[in-house]
Structure formats: C-alpha cells, structure tokens
Design a protein around this motif. Sequence first.
Motif, mmCIF file in Angstrom:
data_model
loop_
_atom_site.group_PDB
_atom_site.id
_atom_site.type_symbol
_atom_site.label_atom_id
_atom_site.label_comp_id
_atom_site.label_asym_id
_atom_site.label_seq_id
_atom_site.Cartn_x
_atom_site.Cartn_y
_atom_site.Cartn_z
ATOM 1 N N ASN A 163 9.064 -26.959 39.514
ATOM 2 C CA ASN A 163 9.785 -25.773 39.050
ATOM 3 C C ASN A 163 8.822 -24.595 38.990
ATOM 4 O O ASN A 163 8.035 -24.455 38.052
ATOM 5 N N ARG A 167 12.761 -20.282 34.714
ATOM 6 C CA ARG A 167 13.937 -20.821 34.029
ATOM 7 C C ARG A 167 14.017 -22.327 34.215
ATOM 8 O O ARG A 167 13.351 -22.896 35.079
ATOM 9 N N GLN A 168 14.834 -22.957 33.380
ATOM 10 C CA GLN A 168 15.069 -24.390 33.523
ATOM 11 C C GLN A 168 15.654 -24.682 34.901
ATOM 12 O O GLN A 168 16.509 -23.946 35.396
ATOM 13 N N ARG A 170 17.756 -27.506 37.074
ATOM 14 C CA ARG A 170 18.583 -28.704 36.959
ATOM 15 C C ARG A 170 18.448 -29.537 38.232
ATOM 16 O O ARG A 170 18.602 -29.024 39.339
ATOM 17 N N SER A 180 16.635 -31.708 33.366
ATOM 18 C CA SER A 180 16.398 -30.275 33.191
ATOM 19 C C SER A 180 14.891 -30.088 33.117
ATOM 20 O O SER A 180 14.259 -30.430 32.113
ATOM 21 N N ALA A 182 11.501 -28.030 32.903
ATOM 22 C CA ALA A 182 11.014 -26.757 32.364
ATOM 23 C C ALA A 182 10.130 -26.049 33.385
ATOM 24 O O ALA A 182 9.611 -26.661 34.318
ATOM 25 N N ALA A 207 10.494 -32.022 30.431
ATOM 26 C CA ALA A 207 11.812 -32.228 31.042
ATOM 27 C C ALA A 207 12.735 -32.930 30.057
ATOM 28 O O ALA A 207 12.297 -33.754 29.253
#
Length: 381
Positions: A163, A167-168, A170, A180, A182, A207
């Motif tokens: 990521n 933002r989170q 999914r 989810s 992080a 997560a």
Amino acid sequence: MMIQAFADYPPSKRTKWCFNMKYYKDYDLEDFLQDDSFRSWVSGTADATADLWEEIVRLYPDKKVIMQQARELILTWQEHSAIVTDQQLEDQVQRILHTTQAATEEPGQRLAWRNWLSVAAMVTLLVALGGAFFWKSEQQAGKPGGQVAYMPEATAAMKEVVNTSARQMRIGLPDGSRVSLAPKGRISYANDFINHKKREVYLSGEAFFDVTKDPQNPFFVYANGLVTRVLGTSFLVKTSDTNVEVQVHSGRVSVLPLKDIEHPSERSNELLLTPNQQAVFSVKDNVISKTITNMPLELIKPDAEAGFVFENQPVSKVFSALEKVYGIPIVYDAAVMEQCSLRVELSNEPFFTKLDIITQTLGAAYRVSDGQVVISSEGCR
C-alpha cells in the motif's frame, strides 16, 4: 554435560569442539552458511561432524529452524548452481553484498565472501525459481520501518501487495477473506493460497483481517516473529521494529512466537485471545503478554429495557452485565463483596470509565491482568 557428550571422541577433537561450542549460540543464518564444517556436513562429505551439529541442536534448540533454513539453501544452491554461470553468480553477489555489507569491510573479508558465493547467490536463485525465504537486509528500503519481511520457505509462487497510498487499501484474498491494509503496509501470500491445509499470509506493517471461516484450513498470519492462527474471525495486527500487537474484534485467535511453532513442548507459550483482548509480543525478548484493548467495544447491545441502570442491585449482577456486553472476564471475591450493591445509572461511557464509576462508588479498585479485570475490595457494610 557437554564434556560427557564428547567423551567418545579423541582428546584433540573433543577439546576443539568444546572450545568452539560456545560460539554457536550466537550463530545466525549467515554464520551457518559460511561455516566450512557445516557446509561439508550438509553435502554429506563430513559424516564425522554429524554428532557435533546434533549436539548443537540439543544445546541450543532455538538454532534448529535456522540450521534447517541454511541446509535447504545450501542444497538448493548445489542442485541449481549448474544452470547459472559463474559471472551471473558473481554479479548477483556483488549487487546484494553492496547493500548488506558494511562500507568499512576489509579486502580480506570481501575475498572470503567471493570464495563462497553463498547468501546472495542462493537467495537470488531461490527467488528466480519461484521460491521465497524470509530475509533481513537493506533491500528493505521500500519496507515500512525497516522491518523484517517474513516469507515462506516453500517453492510456491508468491503475490505481494504494497500500500503506497495514504489511505487504507482493501484486498480480497482467494478464499474470500478480506484485508484492510494500512498505508506503507505490505502482505504476501501464495498464488496457490490453500496449501497443506493452511492459508498463510505474511505481513509487514498494519492490517485488519476479516477471515472467512474454514475449519479444515486454518488461517495463519506471520508478522515479525509472531504467528497468529484463526479459523474464522476478525482481528487487527500491527507490527513495528520492537513489538507486534494482535487485537481481536470477533471470534478467537491464538498467538505463538514463530520460534516455538515447530516445538510442541513450547506450546505452553501459546495464548488464546477473545474479543476485546489483545496480545503484545516483544520482538527482542520473544515474550507475549495478554491484556485488554484500550477501547473495548460492545459485543452485544445491553438489555433494551434496563441497559446499565442499576437500582440497588447486587454487585454480582453489575459485573455480570459488563461481562456479557463486553466479553471481558471480571474476577472478584464474591464472598467479600456479598453485601455490596449499587444504585448507578450508566449510559454511553467507555468500558473503563464505567469501571471507574463502579469501583469508586464501592470504594474498590481494579487492575488489568492477563486479559481480564481483577477487582480488589474490603467489602461493604
């Protein structure tokens, strides 16, 4: 005990082994890979040292996993080295050594590494063959916090998700579970997700997992030395350089240090967590402690009519209501507090605020221990 174990060996060999034995307790993966005697033993050309390595496992059982990893790397390198040219190996060695060796390294040390194209070449070959291995080096520049990235030792092809947003993120896993992730977090898992009756995910960062229930194929999360095992539940895992936290939102999970997973005798270190409980794992000390989350959530709604309104109710009923709604065990001496009753009205206060109001009203106190609340009181008159 050590002298007795080597009693059958000639004095010269016995003295040498006993003298060197103390150093093996500090061996890491690279040390085993660079040890001429260990490599010869793995290759089957030095059977005379077999008892030495068996004795090391007995004296230092925490080295068993590392020794197995080193053995598999050596055998894999020997099996596949013929398909890679010396120049290719040398190039890979120099590339990775550039990031893993200190700039102050002496020329003689560089020559020793060149003579044994070990760590870098073998890791590169494993990755090229579709395998993966958990490894710690400066190639973690893109990994959050310089953390250790745990990867499986199997040869299955892996998928990694990072990521890079603020933002989170999914993520849907092949079994229907949801993650989810992080910011700055990353997870890895095999393309063939269900393998050997396991579902395995490797996490760096933070997560939240919502796991699809599948009792036949338990779900494992590996994070910085801690293993979390579930069947179907939701929980949060947060990793840092020093700690790993696991917070349970629903269902049950068990946590265990990675070093103990292959040692049944060490399973006493395994902790069971229920909702609103959390485990904190010290990476340095390999110790897990169980406590309560900072903000326990209501697992069920309070009674629609009474809620948390108590009119001269015995304290046993008050504590029972809290246990039912939050799922957190409350321990107290029923005989000592038998005469205690409460007239109090609670509403939307957090769990610990409710406890503060109750205990202050009763002239009691509480502490959190091993994932439960322990009430101390001198009773009521």
